[in-house]
Design a protein around this motif. Structure first.
Motif, PDB file in Angstrom:
ATOM      1  N   ALA A 212       0.737  -1.044   0.001  1.00  0.00           N
ATOM      2  CA  ALA A 212       0.076   0.004  -0.087  1.00  0.00           C
ATOM      3  C   ALA A 212       0.808   1.340   0.094  1.00  0.00           C
ATOM      4  O   ALA A 212       1.871   1.078   0.807  1.00  0.00           O
ATOM      5  N   ALA A 213       0.384   2.279  -0.738  1.00  0.00           N
ATOM      6  CA  ALA A 213       1.446   3.523  -0.738  1.00  0.00           C
ATOM      7  C   ALA A 213       1.736   4.123   0.482  1.00  0.00           C
ATOM      8  O   ALA A 213       2.979   4.366   0.527  1.00  0.00           O
ATOM      9  N   ASP A 214       0.728   4.055   1.404  1.00  0.00           N
ATOM     10  CA  ASP A 214       0.974   4.764   2.583  1.00  0.00           C
ATOM     11  C   ASP A 214       2.049   3.960   3.303  1.00  0.00           C
ATOM     12  O   ASP A 214       2.947   4.660   3.936  1.00  0.00           O
ATOM     13  N   ALA A 215       1.950   2.770   3.256  1.00  0.00           N
ATOM     14  CA  ALA A 215       3.093   1.991   4.236  1.00  0.00           C
ATOM     15  C   ALA A 215       4.332   2.191   3.446  1.00  0.00           C
ATOM     16  O   ALA A 215       5.415   2.006   4.143  1.00  0.00           O
ATOM     17  N   VAL A 216       4.452   2.068   2.075  1.00  0.00           N
ATOM     18  CA  VAL A 216       5.797   2.127   1.527  1.00  0.00           C
ATOM     19  C   VAL A 216       6.579   3.372   1.743  1.00  0.00           C
ATOM     20  O   VAL A 216       7.623   3.532   1.786  1.00  0.00           O
ATOM     21  N   ILE A 217       5.783   4.401   1.601  1.00  0.00           N
ATOM     22  CA  ILE A 217       6.140   5.800   1.731  1.00  0.00           C
ATOM     23  C   ILE A 217       6.795   5.966   3.135  1.00  0.00           C
ATOM     24  O   ILE A 217       7.771   6.646   3.486  1.00  0.00           O
ATOM     25  N   ARG A 218       6.344   5.313   4.258  1.00  0.00           N
ATOM     26  CA  ARG A 218       6.713   5.571   5.600  1.00  0.00           C
ATOM     27  C   ARG A 218       7.852   4.619   5.883  1.00  0.00           C
ATOM     28  O   ARG A 218       8.435   4.685   6.697  1.00  0.00           O
ATOM     29  N   ASP A 219       8.210   3.524   4.970  1.00  0.00           N
ATOM     30  CA  ASP A 219       9.155   2.309   5.105  1.00  0.00           C
ATOM     31  C   ASP A 219      10.466   2.902   5.115  1.00  0.00           C
ATOM     32  O   ASP A 219      10.749   3.788   4.178  1.00  0.00           O
TER      33      ASP A 219
END
Lengths: 251, 335
Positions: A212-219
């Motif tokens: 999910a975009a949100d998870a990848v961006i925060r990783d």
């Protein structure tokens, strides 16, 4: 029906793996962004997905059929591809380009309707050399979408556009993703976070993260892949913005 | 009918047929013995006079052959420009015409003991085809060639082929008629064909035109750029092979009947593109018409400018086409 699957795709050139062990399943309904630093293999993987580059090993299947083994005409009706750079040798008109794009369809749609759908009626007779950057991007996308393909792959389509045109282009791709499989290579991580539903992060030829975009961006893997630290700031509309911080000396 | 863009001059549909008719009349009238249109009308009314025989049996086939050779040169140029995506490509500059001339020289000078006509045709074709492939393979080896790179490769191939041709002429000529014929080939010039010869040329030109016209959609796609042509469903490798085959056939026929005539293959597609735009379905027939008109006029000049001698056609097209080529080159290099 239109699931696009990459299975153990590997592309080697001169002994170096440009893409390694890439496995992806892509389905309609979500806008998928392909992100990563320069040289990560994004464009090459996209070309393999489009059937324009043959993988050294592995395969890409669309609804079970090997994209690499399809006849060019059949493939062109299933997979639409927007190149990063497009420089026609001759000064085609907008109408010409839509016509050339539509001819690959089994039943080519009427040009008048295509021109209307993409808001290009007033530009129909204009030549490529007379179009602005934004008009060119719209024309190219319209030409590529002139046949109703279930898959759309776009390589950094807004790279040379101003912010307004980039946003318009991504809104269009987002709308297209509702009923087809859409993958877009993006350099702008803010836009990727804001528009994409799913992000695939590549580094050094491999897929590092896919989610999910949100998870990848925060990783943290994002920071490692780019060799930077990002400060993530949420703004009023809920979107995350990434501010790169210089790496602080040798570690 | 789709409306044409403002920026291109509106094609005047009768202009091309009118130019061709004028070229034909000019061609028949021109010569060291000028005829007026009145003479021509009189000859048509009474075809048994001496004058009528000169105009209708001697000049008419020659003039028609010149027009057909011009049409073929135009088509060959348009195909090669489309294949190489390069407005400077031209059968003469790419070495295809030179290859055909080597084939023709072998057929005429080397005693192979085979029937002359099919041998000439076959070897001209093989020469044109082989020379074009040489340039294509070089272009592929070098990655992608820009306009200037492609021309340099073509010039090198053409120079090598000219050397081979000169060697054949030097080593094998025996002061017979064959050397004269080869020389006229080299300088470019349409021979007066027999009526059956003209019929064959007409048939070959029609066939070449039909084959070329069938390439038009692929040439349009290739003009997008190679990757996008493939994305739009063109099997580019196979298409390029086919287009080169057709281009070589067309050039071989043009060279077999008209020798090495430079720059017509450059001028005709350019004027046509300016006139009707870049789509090949319209571009190819207009190119053929313009090529025919250009050679009709140049051939008339060749016969009438320096009586009683005849200036080789290739010299005239080179004098006219050279500056045109330089202009196009300058514009291309500036962009």
């Amino acid at each position: 029906m239109s699931a696009l699957r990459a299975e153990a795709v590997e592309v080697r050139r001169g002994g170096r793996a440009i893409v390694a062990r890439a496995a992806l399943t892509l389905e309609p309904g979500a806008l998928v962004g392909l992100i990563g630093p320069n040289g990560a293999g994004k464009s090459t993987l996209l070309r393999v997905l489009a059937g324009l580059v043959a993988p050294t090993s592995g395969r890409v299947a669309l609804a079970g059929l090997d994209v690499g083994k399809m006849a060019a005409g059949e493939r062109s009706r299933l997979v639409a591809y927007v190149p990063q750079h497009f420089t026609p040798a001759w000064d085609y008109s907008v109408r010409d380009l839509l016509d050339l794009g539509s001819r690959r369809a089994e039943r080519p749609p009427a040009l008048a309707g295509l021109l209307r759908d993409h808001g290009l009626e007033t530009l129909a007779a204009r030549r490529w050399s007379q179009l602005s950057g934004g008009e060119r991007a719209r024309t190219l996308l319209a030409s590529v979408l002139a046949a109703p393909c279930p898959v759309l792959l776009a390589d950094e389509p807004g790279a040379s556009l101003d912010m307004g045109h980039r946003l318009a282009l991504l809104r269009r791709l987002k709308a297209e993703a509702r009923h087809r499989t859409v993958v877009v290579v993006l350099h702008d991580l803010d836009l990727a976070a804001r528009f994409c539903d799913r992000l695939v992060l590549m580094a050094a030829g491999e897929i590092v993260l896919d989610g999910a975009a949100d998870a990848v961006i925060r990783d943290d893997a994002l920071d490692r892949s780019f060799g930077l630290r990002f400060r993530r700031v949420a703004v009023a509309d809920g979107a995350l913005h990434l501010f790169p911080i210089e790496p602080s000396g040798p570690s | 009918m789709t409306p044409l863009p403002r920026t291109f001059p509106r094609p005047w549909p009768l202009a091309l047929p009118a130019a061709l008719a004028l070229g034909l009349v000019l061609g028949i009238c021109a010569g060291h013995d000028w005829a007026g249109p009145v003479d021509l009308a009189r000859a048509l009314a009474d075809p048994d006079t001496m004058r009528a025989r000169l105009l209708l049996d001697w000049r008419l086939p020659r003039v028609m052959a010149a027009g057909l050779v011009g049409a073929l040169l135009g088509l060959g140029g348009a195909i090669f420009q489309g294949v190489f995506r390069n407005p400077l490509a031209e059968p003469y500059l790419l070495g295809s015409a030179g290859g055909a001339a080597v084939g023709a020289a072998i057929a005429l000078l080397v005693p192979l003991g085979l029937p002359a006509a099919p041998l000439l045709a076959g070897l001209s074709f093989l020469g044109a085809w082989g020379a074009t492939w040489l340039v294509v393979l070089f272009a592929r080896m070098a990655g992608s060639l820009d306009a200037a790179g492609l021309l340099l490769a073509g010039v090198a191939v053409a120079a090598m082929l000219a050397a081979v041709r000169s060697f054949l002429m030097f080593a094998l000529s025996d002061e017979t008629i064959s050397l004269q014929v080869v020389l006229s080939w080299v300088l470019g010039g349409v021979q007066t064909p027999t009526w059956p010869g003209l019929a064959l040329l007409t048939a070959l030109t029609v066939a070449g035109f039909v084959l070329a016209q069938r390439l038009s959609h692929g040439l349009d796609l290739l003009g997008l750029d190679e990757e996008q042509a493939r994305a739009f469903g063109l099997d580019t490798n196979r298409f390029v092979s086919r287009a080169i085959l057709v281009g070589a056939l067309i050039v071989a026929v043009a060279v077999a009947y008209g020798g090495l005539v430079a720059f017509v293959g450059l001028i005709a597609p350019h004027v046509a593109r300016w006139w009707v735009g870049p789509r090949h379905a319209a571009l190819l027939p207009v190119t053929a018409g313009i090529g025919a008109a250009v050679v009709l006029v140049c051939d008339a000049l060749a016969r009438a400018a320096l009586p009683p001698a005849e200036i080789p056609l290739g010299l005239i097209t080179a004098v006219v086409g050279g500056p045109f080529f330089l202009l196009v080159l300058a514009r291309k290099l500036r962009s």
